[in-house]
Design a protein around this motif. Structure first.
Motif, PDB file in Angstrom:
ATOM      1  N   SER A  11       0.801  -1.260  -0.072  1.00 29.64           N
ATOM      2  CA  SER A  11       0.013   0.040   0.038  1.00 29.64           C
ATOM      3  C   SER A  11       0.894   1.270   0.046  1.00 29.64           C
ATOM      4  CB  SER A  11      -0.877  -0.137   1.291  1.00 29.64           C
ATOM      5  OG  SER A  11      -1.469   1.213   1.506  1.00 29.64           O
ATOM      6  N   GLN A  12       0.198   2.237  -0.675  1.00 32.79           N
ATOM      7  CA  GLN A  12       0.914   3.642  -0.623  1.00 32.79           C
ATOM      8  C   GLN A  12       0.852   4.393   0.575  1.00 32.79           C
ATOM      9  OE1 GLN A  12       0.443   6.357  -3.802  1.00 32.79           O
ATOM     10  NE2 GLN A  12       1.149   4.508  -5.395  1.00 32.79           N
ATOM     11  N   ALA A  15       3.690   5.108   2.604  1.00 34.61           N
ATOM     12  CA  ALA A  15       5.004   5.702   2.142  1.00 34.61           C
ATOM     13  C   ALA A  15       5.865   6.389   2.850  1.00 34.61           C
ATOM     14  CB  ALA A  15       4.690   6.482   0.834  1.00 34.61           C
ATOM     15  N   ILE A  34      10.558   6.944  -4.192  1.00 37.18           N
ATOM     16  CA  ILE A  34       9.111   6.302  -3.869  1.00 37.18           C
ATOM     17  C   ILE A  34       8.384   6.868  -4.806  1.00 37.18           C
ATOM     18  CG2 ILE A  34       7.426   6.262  -2.192  1.00 37.18           C
ATOM     19  CD1 ILE A  34       9.183   6.786   0.251  1.00 37.18           C
ATOM     20  N   TYR A  35       7.995   5.567  -5.723  1.00 42.36           N
ATOM     21  CA  TYR A  35       6.936   5.848  -6.820  1.00 42.36           C
ATOM     22  C   TYR A  35       5.565   5.759  -6.240  1.00 42.36           C
ATOM     23  CZ  TYR A  35      11.272   4.279  -8.995  1.00 42.36           C
ATOM     24  OH  TYR A  35      12.626   3.795  -9.324  1.00 42.36           O
ATOM     25  N   LYS A  36       4.842   6.725  -6.790  1.00 39.47           N
ATOM     26  CA  LYS A  36       3.220   6.622  -6.529  1.00 39.47           C
ATOM     27  C   LYS A  36       2.699   6.414  -7.945  1.00 39.47           C
ATOM     28  CE  LYS A  36       3.130   8.929  -2.422  1.00 39.47           C
ATOM     29  NZ  LYS A  36       2.312   9.799  -1.613  1.00 39.47           N
ATOM     30  N   THR A  37       1.550   5.407  -8.101  1.00 38.74           N
ATOM     31  CA  THR A  37       1.011   5.163  -9.170  1.00 38.74           C
ATOM     32  C   THR A  37      -0.053   6.258  -9.488  1.00 38.74           C
ATOM     33  OG1 THR A  37      -0.502   3.779  -8.011  1.00 38.74           O
ATOM     34  CG2 THR A  37       1.370   2.694  -9.260  1.00 38.74           C
ATOM     35  N   ASN A  65      -6.502   1.898  -1.975  1.00 47.12           N
ATOM     36  CA  ASN A  65      -5.140   2.583  -2.013  1.00 47.12           C
ATOM     37  C   ASN A  65      -4.155   1.936  -3.029  1.00 47.12           C
ATOM     38  OD1 ASN A  65      -4.888   0.529  -0.290  1.00 47.12           O
ATOM     39  ND2 ASN A  65      -4.226   1.412   1.086  1.00 47.12           N
ATOM     40  N   ASP A  66      -3.077   2.363  -3.618  1.00 47.61           N
ATOM     41  CA  ASP A  66      -2.488   1.951  -4.842  1.00 47.61           C
ATOM     42  C   ASP A  66      -1.232   1.218  -4.062  1.00 47.61           C
ATOM     43  OD1 ASP A  66      -4.079   3.084  -6.751  1.00 47.61           O
ATOM     44  OD2 ASP A  66      -2.888   4.815  -6.634  1.00 47.61           O
ATOM     45  N   LYS A  67      -0.399   0.533  -4.714  1.00 53.66           N
ATOM     46  CA  LYS A  67       0.818  -0.136  -4.342  1.00 53.66           C
ATOM     47  C   LYS A  67       1.830   0.682  -4.368  1.00 53.66           C
ATOM     48  CE  LYS A  67      -1.634  -4.197  -4.564  1.00 53.66           C
ATOM     49  NZ  LYS A  67      -2.465  -4.271  -3.600  1.00 53.66           N
ATOM     50  N   LEU A  68       3.120   0.348  -3.403  1.00 51.90           N
ATOM     51  CA  LEU A  68       3.964   1.298  -3.617  1.00 51.90           C
ATOM     52  C   LEU A  68       5.305   0.884  -3.922  1.00 51.90           C
ATOM     53  CD1 LEU A  68       4.922   3.935  -2.238  1.00 51.90           C
ATOM     54  CD2 LEU A  68       5.553   2.600  -0.200  1.00 51.90           C
ATOM     55  N   THR A  70       9.656   1.141  -4.157  1.00 54.66           N
ATOM     56  CA  THR A  70      10.677   2.261  -3.455  1.00 54.66           C
ATOM     57  C   THR A  70      11.901   1.773  -4.094  1.00 54.66           C
ATOM     58  OG1 THR A  70       9.266   2.478  -1.524  1.00 54.66           O
ATOM     59  CG2 THR A  70      11.740   3.030  -1.641  1.00 54.66           C
TER      60      THR A  70
END
Length: 147
Positions: A11-12, A15, A34-37, A65-68, A70
């Protein structure tokens, strides 16, 4: 030793915890991404991405919520250990290490996705096949045993 460590998280929402954990372990802010979709992506697109990366067969319930993802550049074995420990404390799903990836390359999320997908496939293909005997082996004892 220079390598890039990529962590996949459920989950993001965590983060900030991932970021704080990395910085607490001595990783500088400029040494990780850290990438956010994209929030505009459909739930199906997000689920398909994780199916490909993790090799999931059964559909998982998609959270709101989106996946995270890193990526962290490490320069020593100690940093590598600290990053892995930080990731594990934040419930990492999967960790990948890439010896030949620079931070510039890691900035491209599509590149990360391709490389991780290739690595995941190579792990699947490296698993030895199990051969099943097709001979007519008796199931259990079918005759009396004499002493």
């Amino acid at each position: 030793m220079n390598c890039t460590v990529v962590g996949l998280f459920e989950s993001q929402e965590n983060a900030k915890q991932v970021s704080a954990g990395l910085e607490k372990s001595g990783i500088r802010n400029e040494d990780y991404i850290i990438y956010k979709t994209n929030k505009n992506s459909s739930a199906e697109q997000k689920q398909n991405f994780w199916k490909r990366l993790l090799g999931l067969q059964a559909p998982k319930k998609v959270k709101e919520n989106d996946k995270l993802i890193t990526s962290v550049v490490v320069n020593s074995d100690e940093e590598l250990t600290n990053v892995k420990k930080s990731f594990e404390q934040n419930d990492v799903v999967k960790i990948y290490e890439f010896q030949d990836m620079t931070l510039e390359e890691a900035k491209d999320l599509d590149y990360i996705k391709r490389i991780v997908a290739l690595r995941a496939k190579s792990h699947i293909y490296a698993i030895p096949e199990i051969s099943l005997s097709s001979s007519n082996i008796p199931q259990g004892i079918n005759a009396e045993v004499k002493a």
